[in-house]
Design an enzyme around this catalytic site. Structure first.
Site, PDB file in Angstrom:
ATOM      1  N   HIS A 447     -19.865 -36.333  53.001  1.00  0.00           N
ATOM      2  CA  HIS A 447     -19.047 -36.712  54.164  1.00  0.00           C
ATOM      3  C   HIS A 447     -19.094 -38.220  54.455  1.00  0.00           C
ATOM      4  CE1 HIS A 447     -18.991 -32.366  54.611  1.00  0.00           C
ATOM      5  NE2 HIS A 447     -20.301 -32.413  54.450  1.00  0.00           N
ATOM      6  N   GLU A 462     -23.706 -33.970  60.774  1.00  0.00           N
ATOM      7  CA  GLU A 462     -24.280 -33.892  59.428  1.00  0.00           C
ATOM      8  C   GLU A 462     -24.339 -35.265  58.764  1.00  0.00           C
ATOM      9  OE1 GLU A 462     -22.079 -31.332  56.851  1.00  0.00           O
ATOM     10  OE2 GLU A 462     -23.231 -31.877  55.074  1.00  0.00           O
ATOM     11  N   GLU A 577     -28.887 -28.513  50.671  1.00  0.00           N
ATOM     12  CA  GLU A 577     -28.609 -28.358  52.105  1.00  0.00           C
ATOM     13  C   GLU A 577     -29.963 -28.438  52.793  1.00  0.00           C
ATOM     14  OE1 GLU A 577     -25.724 -28.062  53.590  1.00  0.00           O
ATOM     15  OE2 GLU A 577     -24.271 -27.189  52.197  1.00  0.00           O
TER      16      GLU A 577
HETATM   17 ZN    ZN Z   1     -21.702 -30.935  54.012  1.00  0.00          ZN
END
Ligand code: ZN
Length: 616
Positions: A447, A462, A577
């Site tokens: 991102h 995030e 993650e």
């Molecule tokens: Zn992501």
């Protein structure tokens, strides 16, 4: 107001993904007193030169060199009308010296000289009036006078030396051959009006023109391409790049041989049209600075790392200040702005510059901070020309900066097989660890910019969680002698394609994408990290193992996932993650810088374990 710091070392690696190893035109100037053009590139170049008549132009093409900024047209005055610099095609920068109407020079007396492989001069003799202006515009020209004439001493491609293609007083002439009696000529203009294609059934181009693209830069025509597809009977194809305002062009076979291309309505309709700009690269910096402040787009080390050049597209002035205690040199440039992106020097192990930061300190001033590597001192700030500032870089131990002109290979034994010590919060200094400089790891913080990624409890984004983790991973790996490239190093947007392209083009060994998770429906009890793979599982497992070993975090395991960055990268790739920004527990911990550092250490260690395991 923009206010940001950029780490140029990393940005420059991003830019490598764009034009593969293209050189750049660093600066040029025309000294009217001496009729001399001087230009410098940042990498070795072999210019091609030619003289084109009517009006007389000396055209220099620099293959493998990109301009990376808008074209410039500088009016000189006197017998030299102007000097133009532009991007001729994706790989070639073109410099054109145009003489005033009615003047010409003897091509034999134009001297193009390489002072070094990157610095060239072009000396023109005093231009002479054209003695006998041609009076007959009749078509077609008989075998025309030998022009464009090659300039010595540079080699020129055969097509430019031949008489097979001519810009005449009423159009263009191509010396092609007709087989049989086919008079058919198909003309097709593209929908955007920018190209006109002529298809000539039964015609054969001379060998010197086949697959050549030649400059016209006249009559609203940028360049013309010649193609001869392998067909039977033969068929020639000419593709002309024209100004959108140009009328259509037509082709006629001449009774004396050859083909003539003429604009509809006569040459007067196109005489004043500007030839189309060669399609410039889509460098966003091109759009920033039209009619605005001078834009700084390039900072580069040249001359064996003895000078740092700061390049703008318009005249700039700067002042420098050396902090004697820290050795940091600060350059302030008022009335200037930064291009986005800005290209910086590659700051590697042997760079004399340890760190380079640029920022817009207010809407109209730029500040550049240069931190020297050990044993380096900065000297004087000078101005080689109006658009360039140069900072002298001196080495206290000359050997580190000035490479031996006759380098001899040094035998480097392979790294020993003993396992690497684990990363601690106080990692050993770089010198004590075996440098494994050849392994290249891409760290991909997901991102960024307009794309915040997952947004969790308390608005935790995030992109803001994973950037510090990624930067830490990168730093830790570099401290261990691993080469690292980041797909972004600050809060800006990068496409998925941009990320994998960087990885694939730079020939990386490992790709590590770092993300944080989210679930909807207020399920704040969902917490834990998970690691995804697509093709290769080992890398994901090594990282997963390392995290589980060192951090007390929920374990959701190693899974297969069809993520774009995993599918499209050609090297072992993983997507980590690190936790759920929507989870009560993970959210609290991911907000904590100390926890993020721990996570970064675990990921870096996992990567090192994998490198060790695969003996990369
Ligand atoms: Zn992501």
């Amino acid at each position: 107001m923009r206010f940001y710091w950029l780490l140029l070392s990393v940005l420059s690696t991003l830019l490598i993904a764009l034009p593969a190893q293209a050189g750049r035109l660093l600066y040029w100037r025309f000294e009217s007193n001496d009729n001399r053009l001087i230009f410098t590139t940042d990498s070795r170049v072999q210019p091609r030169a030619q003289l084109i008549p009517n009006p007389t132009r000396i055209v220099l093409d620099l293959p493998g060199v990109t301009l990376g900024r808008p074209s410039v047209d500088q009016i000189i005055g006197g017998t030299i009308k102007s000097v133009r610099v532009g991007q001729f095609n994706a790989q070639t920068t073109r410099l054109v010296i145009e003489l005033a109407p009615g003047y010409t020079v003897d091509p034999q007396k134009v001297v193009v000289k390489g002072i070094s492989p990157t610095q060239w001069t072009v000396d023109l003799p005093t231009p002479q009036r054209i003695a006998r202006p041609s009076t007959s515009p009749s078509l077609p020209p008989p075998k025309p006078s030998p022009s464009p004439a090659p300039l010595r001493p540079l080699p020129t491609p055969s097509a430019q030396r031949s008489n097979d293609f001519q810009v005449t007083r009423s159009g263009l002439f191509i010396n092609l051959e007709r087989n049989g009696n086919n008079n058919q000529i198909r003309v097709n203009r593209s929908e955007d009006q920018k190209t006109i294609e002529f298809t000539l059934p039964g015609a054969s181009l001379p060998q010197s023109l086949i697959n050549q693209t030649l400059p016209v830069n006249e009559y609203g025509v940028g360049e013309i391409r010649f193609e001869q597809p392998q067909t039977s009977p033969p068929e020639a194809r000419l593709i002309m790049q024209v100004s959108e305002e140009s009328p259509n062009w037509q082709g006629y076979y001449s009774r004396l041989g050859g083909l003539v291309l003429l604009p509809k309505g006569g040459i007067s309709k196109v005489r004043d049209l500007t030839p189309p700009e060669p399609s410039a690269n889509n460098n966003p910096s091109n759009s920033v600075s039209q009619n605005q402040l001078p834009t700084i787009s390039l900072i580069q080390l040249i001359n064996n790392n003895t000078q740092l050049l700061i390049q703008s597209d318009k005249p700039i002035q700067g002042s420098g200040n050396l902090d004697r205690r820290t050795g940091v040199y600060t350059i302030r440039i008022p009335n200037a702005q930064l291009a986005e992106p800005i290209t910086g020097p590659q700051l590697g192990r042997n760079s004399p510059i340890y760190e380079l930061k640029v920022r817009q300190i207010n809407p109209e001033s730029v500040e550049i901070l240069v931190k020297p590597s050990l044993g380096i001192r900065f000297g004087r700030l000078s101005q080689p020309n109006q658009q360039v500032l140069a900072l002298d870089v001196r080495s206290l131990r000359t050997s580190t900066v000035t490479p031996n002109p006759n380098p001899r290979p040094i035998n480097v034994p392979p790294p020993s097989n003993t396992s690497l010590p684990p990363i601690t919060s106080n990692p050993p200094s770089t010198s004590s660890v075996s440098p494994r400089g050849r392994v290249l790891v891409i760290i991909d913080p997901g991102h960024g910019g307009k794309d915040p990624g997952a947004v969790g409890l308390g608005g935790l984004q995030e992109k803001n969680v994973i950037l510090p983790i990624s930067l830490d991973v990168s730093r830790l790996l570099q401290q261990r002698g691993v080469q690292v490239k980041l797909t972004r190093n600050a809060d800006y947007f990068v496409s998925l394609r941009g990320r994998t392209d960087l990885a694939n083009r730079s020939g990386a060994d490992i790709f590590v994408s770092i993300h944080a998770n989210a679930v909807g429906g207020g399920r704040s009890h969902v917490n834990g990290m998970e690691v995804f793979y697509y093709g290769h599982r080992d890398l994901s497992e090594a990282i997963h193992r390392s995290i589980i070993r060192s951090i007390n975090v929920g374990d959701r395991g190693v899974k297969r996932g069809r993520f774009y960055v995993l599918r499209k990268s050609r090297m072992p790739a993983t997507l980590v993650e690190v936790g759920f920004v929507t989870g009560t527990e993970d959210n609290r911990r991911l907000s904590d810088p100390a926890y993020r550092r721990q996570m970064a250490q675990a990921i870096a260690q996992g990567i090192l374990d994998y490198i060790q395991q695969k003996r990369l």
